[in-house]
Design an enzyme around this catalytic site. Sequence first.
Site, PDB file in Angstrom:
ATOM      1  N   MET A  14     -47.295  -0.438 -18.860  1.00 30.31           N
ATOM      2  CA  MET A  14     -47.222  -1.897 -19.014  1.00 30.31           C
ATOM      3  C   MET A  14     -48.515  -2.483 -19.594  1.00 30.31           C
ATOM      4  SD  MET A  14     -44.222  -2.913 -18.212  1.00 30.31           S
ATOM      5  CE  MET A  14     -44.233  -4.640 -17.776  1.00 30.31           C
ATOM      6  N   GLY A  15     -49.653  -2.041 -19.072  1.00 30.79           N
ATOM      7  CA  GLY A  15     -50.929  -2.575 -19.549  1.00 30.79           C
ATOM      8  C   GLY A  15     -51.145  -2.255 -21.023  1.00 30.79           C
ATOM      9  N   ARG A  34     -59.110   3.118 -15.099  1.00 30.45           N
ATOM     10  CA  ARG A  34     -59.927   3.882 -14.142  1.00 30.45           C
ATOM     11  C   ARG A  34     -60.160   5.315 -14.635  1.00 30.45           C
ATOM     12  NH1 ARG A  34     -57.376   5.145  -8.334  1.00 30.45           N
ATOM     13  NH2 ARG A  34     -55.857   6.084  -9.744  1.00 30.45           N
ATOM     14  N   VAL A  74     -52.430  -2.864 -12.798  1.00 30.35           N
ATOM     15  CA  VAL A  74     -52.432  -1.611 -12.039  1.00 30.35           C
ATOM     16  C   VAL A  74     -51.300  -1.644 -11.027  1.00 30.35           C
ATOM     17  CG1 VAL A  74     -54.929  -1.370 -12.355  1.00 30.35           C
ATOM     18  CG2 VAL A  74     -54.042  -2.349 -10.222  1.00 30.35           C
ATOM     19  N   SER A 128     -41.515  -9.693 -17.063  1.00 27.22           N
ATOM     20  CA  SER A 128     -40.224  -8.985 -17.012  1.00 27.22           C
ATOM     21  C   SER A 128     -39.850  -8.426 -18.377  1.00 27.22           C
ATOM     22  CB  SER A 128     -39.137  -9.945 -16.548  1.00 27.22           C
ATOM     23  OG  SER A 128     -37.902  -9.292 -16.589  1.00 27.22           O
ATOM     24  N   GLY A 130     -39.771  -4.700 -18.803  1.00 22.53           N
ATOM     25  CA  GLY A 130     -40.144  -3.291 -18.884  1.00 22.53           C
ATOM     26  C   GLY A 130     -41.086  -3.023 -20.048  1.00 22.53           C
ATOM     27  N   LYS A 182     -40.485 -14.256 -10.191  1.00 20.22           N
ATOM     28  CA  LYS A 182     -40.229 -12.891 -10.695  1.00 20.22           C
ATOM     29  C   LYS A 182     -39.449 -12.082  -9.654  1.00 20.22           C
ATOM     30  CE  LYS A 182     -40.329  -9.161 -13.172  1.00 20.22           C
ATOM     31  NZ  LYS A 182     -40.784  -7.945 -12.652  1.00 20.22           N
ATOM     32  N   HIS A 185     -35.922 -13.280  -9.685  1.00 21.70           N
ATOM     33  CA  HIS A 185     -35.340 -12.760 -10.938  1.00 21.70           C
ATOM     34  C   HIS A 185     -34.858 -11.318 -10.722  1.00 21.70           C
ATOM     35  CE1 HIS A 185     -35.953 -10.045 -14.359  1.00 21.70           C
ATOM     36  NE2 HIS A 185     -35.529 -11.018 -15.141  1.00 21.70           N
ATOM     37  N   ASN A 186     -35.715 -10.499 -10.115  1.00 22.51           N
ATOM     38  CA  ASN A 186     -35.339  -9.098  -9.887  1.00 22.51           C
ATOM     39  C   ASN A 186     -34.177  -8.996  -8.906  1.00 22.51           C
ATOM     40  OD1 ASN A 186     -37.602  -8.681 -11.450  1.00 22.51           O
ATOM     41  ND2 ASN A 186     -38.327  -6.943 -10.258  1.00 22.51           N
ATOM     42  N   GLU A 189     -31.154  -9.685 -10.726  1.00 30.34           N
ATOM     43  CA  GLU A 189     -30.889  -8.503 -11.576  1.00 30.34           C
ATOM     44  C   GLU A 189     -30.130  -7.432 -10.764  1.00 30.34           C
ATOM     45  OE1 GLU A 189     -34.397  -7.096 -13.797  1.00 30.34           O
ATOM     46  OE2 GLU A 189     -33.889  -5.093 -13.108  1.00 30.34           O
ATOM     47  N   ARG A 445     -21.339 -19.282  22.726  1.00 32.84           N
ATOM     48  CA  ARG A 445     -22.753 -19.458  23.103  1.00 32.84           C
ATOM     49  C   ARG A 445     -22.882 -20.390  24.303  1.00 32.84           C
ATOM     50  NH1 ARG A 445     -26.290 -21.683  19.485  1.00 32.84           N
ATOM     51  NH2 ARG A 445     -27.993 -20.368  20.178  1.00 32.84           N
TER      52      ARG A 445
HETATM   53  P1  NBP Z   1     -48.246   1.898 -12.510  1.00 28.42           P
HETATM   54  O1  NBP Z   1     -47.615   0.933 -11.561  1.00 28.42           O
HETATM   55  O2  NBP Z   1     -47.655   3.239 -12.651  1.00 28.42           O
HETATM   56  O3  NBP Z   1     -49.797   2.036 -12.117  1.00 28.42           O
HETATM   57  C1  NBP Z   1     -50.634   2.909 -12.826  1.00 28.42           C
HETATM   58  C2  NBP Z   1     -51.915   2.217 -13.186  1.00 28.42           C
HETATM   59  O4  NBP Z   1     -52.599   1.771 -11.992  1.00 28.42           O
HETATM   60  C3  NBP Z   1     -52.875   3.193 -13.872  1.00 28.42           C
HETATM   61  O5  NBP Z   1     -53.578   2.488 -14.866  1.00 28.42           O
HETATM   62  C4  NBP Z   1     -53.786   3.609 -12.720  1.00 28.42           C
HETATM   63  O6  NBP Z   1     -55.022   4.103 -13.122  1.00 28.42           O
HETATM   64  C5  NBP Z   1     -53.933   2.296 -12.031  1.00 28.42           C
HETATM   65  N1  NBP Z   1     -54.521   2.385 -10.700  1.00 28.42           N
HETATM   66  C6  NBP Z   1     -54.043   2.891  -9.547  1.00 28.42           C
HETATM   67 BR1  NBP Z   1     -52.441   3.753  -9.373  1.00 28.42          BR
HETATM   68  N2  NBP Z   1     -54.877   2.767  -8.511  1.00 28.42           N
HETATM   69  C7  NBP Z   1     -55.954   2.153  -9.009  1.00 28.42           C
HETATM   70  C8  NBP Z   1     -57.165   1.741  -8.441  1.00 28.42           C
HETATM   71  N3  NBP Z   1     -57.408   1.899  -7.151  1.00 28.42           N
HETATM   72  N4  NBP Z   1     -58.071   1.158  -9.244  1.00 28.42           N
HETATM   73  C9  NBP Z   1     -57.832   0.995 -10.548  1.00 28.42           C
HETATM   74  N5  NBP Z   1     -56.684   1.344 -11.150  1.00 28.42           N
HETATM   75  C10 NBP Z   1     -55.746   1.914 -10.399  1.00 28.42           C
HETATM   76  O7  NBP Z   1     -48.351   1.225 -13.975  1.00 28.42           O
HETATM   77  P2  NBP Z   1     -47.228   0.449 -14.819  1.00 28.42           P
HETATM   78  O8  NBP Z   1     -45.896   1.129 -14.737  1.00 28.42           O
HETATM   79  O9  NBP Z   1     -47.840   0.206 -16.139  1.00 28.42           O
HETATM   80  O10 NBP Z   1     -47.065  -0.947 -14.044  1.00 28.42           O
HETATM   81  C11 NBP Z   1     -48.142  -1.835 -13.843  1.00 28.42           C
HETATM   82  C12 NBP Z   1     -47.641  -3.000 -13.014  1.00 28.42           C
HETATM   83  O11 NBP Z   1     -46.581  -3.659 -13.711  1.00 28.42           O
HETATM   84  C13 NBP Z   1     -47.068  -2.596 -11.643  1.00 28.42           C
HETATM   85  O12 NBP Z   1     -47.331  -3.594 -10.706  1.00 28.42           O
HETATM   86  C14 NBP Z   1     -45.579  -2.529 -11.907  1.00 28.42           C
HETATM   87  O13 NBP Z   1     -44.812  -2.727 -10.734  1.00 28.42           O
HETATM   88  C15 NBP Z   1     -45.414  -3.696 -12.878  1.00 28.42           C
HETATM   89  N6  NBP Z   1     -44.231  -3.608 -13.742  1.00 28.42           N
HETATM   90  C16 NBP Z   1     -43.830  -2.430 -14.265  1.00 28.42           C
HETATM   91  C17 NBP Z   1     -42.711  -2.383 -15.093  1.00 28.42           C
HETATM   92  C18 NBP Z   1     -42.266  -1.097 -15.705  1.00 28.42           C
HETATM   93  O14 NBP Z   1     -41.198  -1.104 -16.356  1.00 28.42           O
HETATM   94  N7  NBP Z   1     -43.031  -0.012 -15.576  1.00 28.42           N
HETATM   95  C19 NBP Z   1     -42.008  -3.553 -15.382  1.00 28.42           C
HETATM   96  C20 NBP Z   1     -42.455  -4.756 -14.864  1.00 28.42           C
HETATM   97  C21 NBP Z   1     -43.572  -4.787 -14.035  1.00 28.42           C
HETATM   98  P3  NBP Z   1     -55.227   5.708 -13.332  1.00 28.42           P
HETATM   99  O15 NBP Z   1     -54.712   6.003 -14.687  1.00 28.42           O
HETATM  100  O16 NBP Z   1     -56.680   5.871 -13.199  1.00 28.42           O
HETATM  101  O17 NBP Z   1     -54.463   6.394 -12.243  1.00 28.42           O
END
Ligand code: NBP
Length: 468
Positions: A14-15, A34, A74, A128, A130, A182, A185-186, A189, A445
């Site tokens: 996501m990031g 990280r 994260v 939202s 993905g 959000k 919304h989910n 969904e 009751r």
């Molecule tokens: P993830 O939810 O899989 O998290 C992985 C990221 O978190 C990595 O960059 C990891 O760094 C970092 N991280 C963790 Br784990 N612990 C950490 C810490 N203590 N300090 C710093 N960084 C840390 O990533 P994502 O799937 O990209 O989702 C990010 C957010 O977006 C989540 O809240 C997720 O619920 C939300 N979201 C996801 C989707 C989707 O479709 N995936 C959709 C909508 C919202 P590392 O690489 O060093 O382990």
Amino acid sequence: MQKTQIGIIGLAVMGRSLALNMADHGFKVGGYNRSREVTDAVVKEYPHENFVPFYDLEELVKSQERPRKLLIMVKAGKPVDMVIEQLIPLLEEGDMILDGGNSFFEDTRRRETYLKEKGIYYFGTGVSGGEKGARFGPSIMPGGDKEAYKHIAPVLEAISAKAQGEPCCAYMGTDGAGHYVKMVHNGIEYADMQLIAEAYLLLKYAGGFTNKELADVFEAWNEGELKSYLIGITAGILREKDDFEAGELLDYIVDSAGQKGTGRWTSLESLKQGVNVSMITAACNARIMSNRVEERRAAKELFEHPQQKLAADKAAFEEKVRKGLYTAKIAAYAQGFDLLSHAASEYGWDLNYGKIASIFRAGCIIQAEFLDDITKAFGKNKALKNLMLDSFFRDGVNQGQESLRCILGLGIQNGIPVPAMSQAIAYIDAFRGMPVGANLIQAQRDCFGAHTYERTDREGSFHHDWRF
Ligand code: NBP
């Protein structure tokens, strides 16, 4: 070096996608993760002139123009608090932290208060859609300080999806409002997906439709009032051939679905608010039941199964399922928006329901034509108590409830689990003023606990000396 305009912490799916989306829109983005190999992989696989990698959080913060804008992407929960603690000593008054993950809204409220004391703005920002949405245009729900929102609005609105030229991003309200919207919304969904799954089961097992016929049905439905992203992908899924065996992939996928928790949060929160979101809860429970794979397999041998009773007229049945699905969908959205309206009173948010429906029109999983009608309904009456009271949706329920009853009847006779549709008709029946048996509950009751009862013919609370 040119200053970075926004910094992203966390470059997983996501990031990284949001960073590249911002870079495409001309913003200078600094990215930090990280584990450095993740940052390296982004630079190697997705090189972009507007994306600057950082391997040190302090360097990223130093590179930013003021007020600084740092988007945390994260894993939700403790990691967000950990990143915030690392950022606090590096930031100055007026700087901003955005959390774009799926954080629980109560955590967002707590973090917003904590950071406000330090002069730092905090925006819980629902995103939202993905990976694809994040990369090419998500639906975005930011919540935080209204005045400070102007600093982040240009970036968020630029990268969001566009529906009829309008950004699918709007300020939701203070503190946790964005993450709350959000979450709901989910939840919606979950209900939407479960209803579609039940329509599929009904057509397959009570209608005798083949996968090819089902795909044609969903494709046709996607031309009418059910037109939506989920109906569209369902048609595609039903046609998809398997890579290993003959036939369609869907028939080889295990009948068990996971969940990450946002549906459950919505359901738990609704009980706290005293709001009925039974269809969202039914959708969560359906997934829970689906996970009992071994138990269900064993029980299959132990119970008698009703004899299959196919619908007499396939085409007529298909139309009834379409109308029943549409009617149930109205009930699901009525429940979700009812929860939002109770939350707005509870948490002091001035939520704009029409705007909320309008930012769901593109970029997110529940995008649908139907949302335009929701926006119109709240446009006509901002204080609409329940979506089903709007004349357009009331007519929809009136025109579709008979079909919903009919398909549920056949589904239940065939032993097909249809929990969300069943909850839809129960909700509609209770809502339209049918007796719900609460007179008897009051009597019970009062009988066992002297809790008193209210009467239909006079004011006040009464206790009866039960004579049996
Ligand atoms: P993830 O939810 O899989 O998290 C992985 C990221 O978190 C990595 O960059 C990891 O760094 C970092 N991280 C963790 Br784990 N612990 C950490 C810490 N203590 N300090 C710093 N960084 C840390 O990533 P994502 O799937 O990209 O989702 C990010 C957010 O977006 C989540 O809240 C997720 O619920 C939300 N979201 C996801 C989707 C989707 O479709 N995936 C959709 C909508 C919202 P590392 O690489 O060093 O382990």
